[in-house]
Design a protein around this motif. Sequence first.
Motif, short mmCIF file in Angstrom:
data_model
loop_
_atom_site.label_atom_id
_atom_site.label_comp_id
_atom_site.label_asym_id
_atom_site.label_seq_id
_atom_site.Cartn_x
_atom_site.Cartn_y
_atom_site.Cartn_z
N HIS A 154 0.76 -1.08 0.05
CA HIS A 154 0.09 -0.02 -0.11
C HIS A 154 0.87 1.29 0.00
CE1 HIS A 154 -4.00 2.26 1.62
NE2 HIS A 154 -3.10 2.79 0.84
N ALA A 155 1.17 1.75 -1.15
CA ALA A 155 1.82 3.13 -1.34
C ALA A 155 1.05 4.38 -1.23
CB ALA A 155 2.37 2.97 -2.86
N HIS A 156 1.98 5.27 -0.56
CA HIS A 156 1.12 6.60 -0.17
C HIS A 156 1.74 7.70 -0.97
CE1 HIS A 156 -1.52 5.06 3.27
NE2 HIS A 156 -0.47 4.15 3.38
N ASP A 157 1.06 8.45 -1.89
CA ASP A 157 1.69 9.54 -2.26
C ASP A 157 2.61 9.51 -3.37
OD1 ASP A 157 -0.13 11.54 -2.29
OD2 ASP A 157 0.69 12.74 -0.77
N GLY A 175 7.77 -14.16 -13.78
CA GLY A 175 6.47 -14.81 -14.44
C GLY A 175 5.45 -15.11 -13.82
N ARG A 176 5.24 -14.37 -12.70
CA ARG A 176 4.15 -14.51 -11.71
C ARG A 176 3.73 -13.25 -10.57
NH1 ARG A 176 5.95 -15.87 -6.42
NH2 ARG A 176 8.09 -16.21 -6.35
N ARG A 177 2.75 -13.36 -10.14
CA ARG A 177 2.24 -12.22 -9.26
C ARG A 177 2.97 -12.52 -8.04
NH1 ARG A 177 -0.96 -7.95 -8.07
NH2 ARG A 177 -2.00 -8.29 -10.28
N LEU A 178 3.53 -11.40 -7.35
CA LEU A 178 4.23 -11.18 -6.18
C LEU A 178 3.55 -10.80 -5.07
CD1 LEU A 178 7.90 -10.23 -7.52
CD2 LEU A 178 7.11 -12.70 -6.77
N ALA A 179 2.84 -9.67 -5.20
CA ALA A 179 2.01 -8.94 -4.40
C ALA A 179 1.02 -8.19 -5.04
CB ALA A 179 2.83 -8.22 -3.57
N HIS A 180 -0.03 -7.97 -4.41
CA HIS A 180 -1.04 -6.93 -4.76
C HIS A 180 -0.81 -5.49 -4.50
CE1 HIS A 180 -3.54 -10.33 -5.77
NE2 HIS A 180 -3.06 -10.75 -4.73
N THR A 181 -1.29 -4.30 -5.15
CA THR A 181 -0.91 -2.98 -4.82
C THR A 181 -1.99 -2.15 -4.85
OG1 THR A 181 -0.38 -2.84 -7.29
CG2 THR A 181 1.54 -3.19 -5.72
N VAL A 182 -1.98 -1.34 -3.71
CA VAL A 182 -2.96 -0.04 -3.74
C VAL A 182 -2.26 1.00 -3.53
CG1 VAL A 182 -4.71 0.80 -1.90
CG2 VAL A 182 -4.65 -1.58 -2.30
N PHE A 183 -2.59 2.22 -4.23
CA PHE A 183 -1.89 3.47 -4.33
C PHE A 183 -3.00 4.52 -3.67
CE2 PHE A 183 -0.52 7.27 -6.44
CZ PHE A 183 0.80 7.54 -5.78
N SER A 230 -0.89 0.41 -10.16
CA SER A 230 -1.30 -0.14 -9.13
C SER A 230 -2.97 -0.93 -9.38
CB SER A 230 -1.69 0.94 -7.92
OG SER A 230 -0.61 1.40 -7.36
N ASP A 231 -2.96 -2.06 -8.45
CA ASP A 231 -4.32 -2.86 -8.95
C ASP A 231 -5.29 -1.95 -8.45
OD1 ASP A 231 -2.90 -5.19 -9.67
OD2 ASP A 231 -2.32 -5.64 -7.37
N ARG A 232 -5.46 -1.10 -7.37
CA ARG A 232 -6.65 -0.46 -6.85
C ARG A 232 -5.97 0.90 -6.49
NH1 ARG A 232 -8.82 -3.82 -8.96
NH2 ARG A 232 -10.56 -5.31 -8.01
N LEU A 233 -6.76 1.92 -6.88
CA LEU A 233 -6.51 3.44 -6.41
C LEU A 233 -7.57 3.66 -5.36
CD1 LEU A 233 -6.03 4.66 -9.85
CD2 LEU A 233 -4.26 3.78 -8.54
N THR A 234 -7.00 4.60 -4.12
CA THR A 234 -7.79 5.25 -3.55
C THR A 234 -7.36 6.73 -3.16
OG1 THR A 234 -6.78 4.87 -1.11
CG2 THR A 234 -7.94 3.12 -2.07
N THR A 235 -8.58 7.48 -2.77
CA THR A 235 -7.87 8.75 -2.27
C THR A 235 -8.57 9.20 -0.99
OG1 THR A 235 -7.48 11.28 -2.99
CG2 THR A 235 -9.58 10.19 -3.73
#
Length: 506
Positions: A154-157, A175-183, A230-235
Motif C-alpha cells: 500500500h503506497a502513499h503519495d 513470471g508470476r504475481r508477487l503481491a497486490h498493490t494499492v496506491f 497499481s491494482d487499486r487506487l484510493t484517495t
Amino acid sequence: MTIRALHVASELYPLLKTGGLADVAGALPPALIERGADVRVLLPGFPAVAAGLVDLRTVARLDHPLLGSRAGLQYSVHAPHAAHATLELGTLPANGLSVYMIRDDALYDRPGNPYLDAQHVPYGDNAERFALLGWMAAQLAQHADPAWTPQIIHAHDWHAGLAPAYLRAAERRHGRRLAHTVFTVHNLAYQGVFPAQTFDHLALPADFFDMHGVEFYGQLSFLKAGLYYSDRLTTVSPTYAREIQTLAQGGGLDALLRGRTHDLTGILNGVDYGVWNPATDEALAARYTSSRLAGKRACKTALQERFGLAQKSDALLFGVVSRLTEQKGLDLLLGALPEIISRGGQLVVLGTGDPALEAGLLRVAHAHPDAVAVERGFDEPLAHAIVAGSDVIAVPSRFEPCGLTQLYALAYGSLPLVHRVGGLADTVVDASLENLADDLATGFVFERFEPEALGGAIRRAFALHARHSEWKAAQQRAMRQDFGWGASAQRYLDLYRSLVQDPAGA
C-alpha cells in the motif's frame, strides 16, 4: 485469513511530520492491526526516523541498481556513494508498530526538512532518494525479509509511487504475481515530476517510459506511476475521488483516472482520537468534554494571552493551522480580515509558506496586535492549543483532498469554516437555518471560492456566536461526530481481502 500489508510512505507521526500524510501513516496501520491485519510500514532512514525507532536490527544488505549521482548526474552536492542500502526493522515505541527503515546515509541523513535543502529548494537527488523507497518495497515482496513477505503493498503519495512499477517489473521477470498493490493519493497537486533523462538511472524496463506508464508530458511522474501500475487506487475522501476525474482538478491525470474509475475509491481519512481528544490532551491549558465546556473557555483565555491578543471572552476567535499557500485559500481569508476585525473578531495563525502571504498576514498583525497574531513555523503542541482555544477554525481551501484540521476542530468543539470541496464537503454541515432547525449544523460552509461567499460564512459565524445557546448546541453536536479510523480501516481491509481473494489479481 490474516492479511499481510506493507504501507510505504515518506513520513509517519510521531517520528516525522510535515503534513497530514504523517498522521494517516501513523494512525491507519494500527487501526488495521486492531482489525486483525498484519501490517508493517517502510520508511526512508531520515534522521528523525532512525532516532525514533527502537530495537533496530539489520534484515538485509542489498545492492541496488539505482545510479543517480553515482552515474555522474549533477543531482546534488552530496558525494557519490556505493550502490547499496541496508534494510532494518525496528519498533515504534508509542504503539509497538513494526517499521522497516532504509539506511542509506548519503541519501537520507540530512538535517531539517526531508524534501528540501536549507534554501527550501527540493534536493537535486530526490528522484533517487524516493526511487529507492519504491525499489525496497518491491524487494520486500521478493522475500528481502525471509521472515515476513507482504501480500499487499500500500503506497502513499508520489514518494512511494514507483513501488508498484518496480513490483510490476519484478513480476515480469519472475513470471508470476508477487503481491497486490494499492496506491493512495493524498494530494494530486504534488506529482513527483522529474526530467525524462532521470528515467535512465532508475533501472525500470525501457518500455515503462511511455504514456501508458510513467511518462508524463515528456517528463517522468512518480505519481502517475502509482496511478498506472497499481491494482487499486484510493484517495482520501469520496468527493475528492470525483473531483480528480475532472479537467479542473485532475492535474493532467484526469483522463487516466476516468479510465480507472471502477478501480478508484474515496475513503475518508480518520482522526486518531488517542492523540486528538480534548478530554485527555496534555497540550491544553485545561481539558474539557462536550458536557463540560468550561475548560474550552480557559483554553481560549490562555491562547489570547499566549499571543498577546485582547483578553475578550466574547470576541469570536478564528484559528488557522495550515501551510500558508493559495491552495489553502489563505489569500481569500487575508482579504476578509478587515471584516473580521471590524466586527470585533480575532485571528491566530500558525504556519509557514508563501512569503507574500506571510508578509500580508504579518502586516495586519502589526497594525492590529490586539486582534491578529501570526507565528511562523509549525509546533505540534501549539497546534493543539490553537484548535482548542479558537471558536472557529478556518479551512477555506481552494481544493482539499480530505483535510484533517476540520476533523480535529470538530472534536474540540471549534466550529470549522470551510469551502465546499473535497473532504471538507464530506465532513462539515453548514449552519443554515434549516440545518440548525434539524440539529445538523456543525460549522460554516461557503459554496463559491470568492470573497462574497467567504464573507457570508463569516457573518453567519458571528450571528450564531451571538446566540449563545445555539452556539453551544452546535459545539456539542460537532464534538459528538465520530470520524475515527474504525470505519475507514475496515473499508481498506475489505479492499485488501478482495484483492487477495481474486485469482486474477485485478
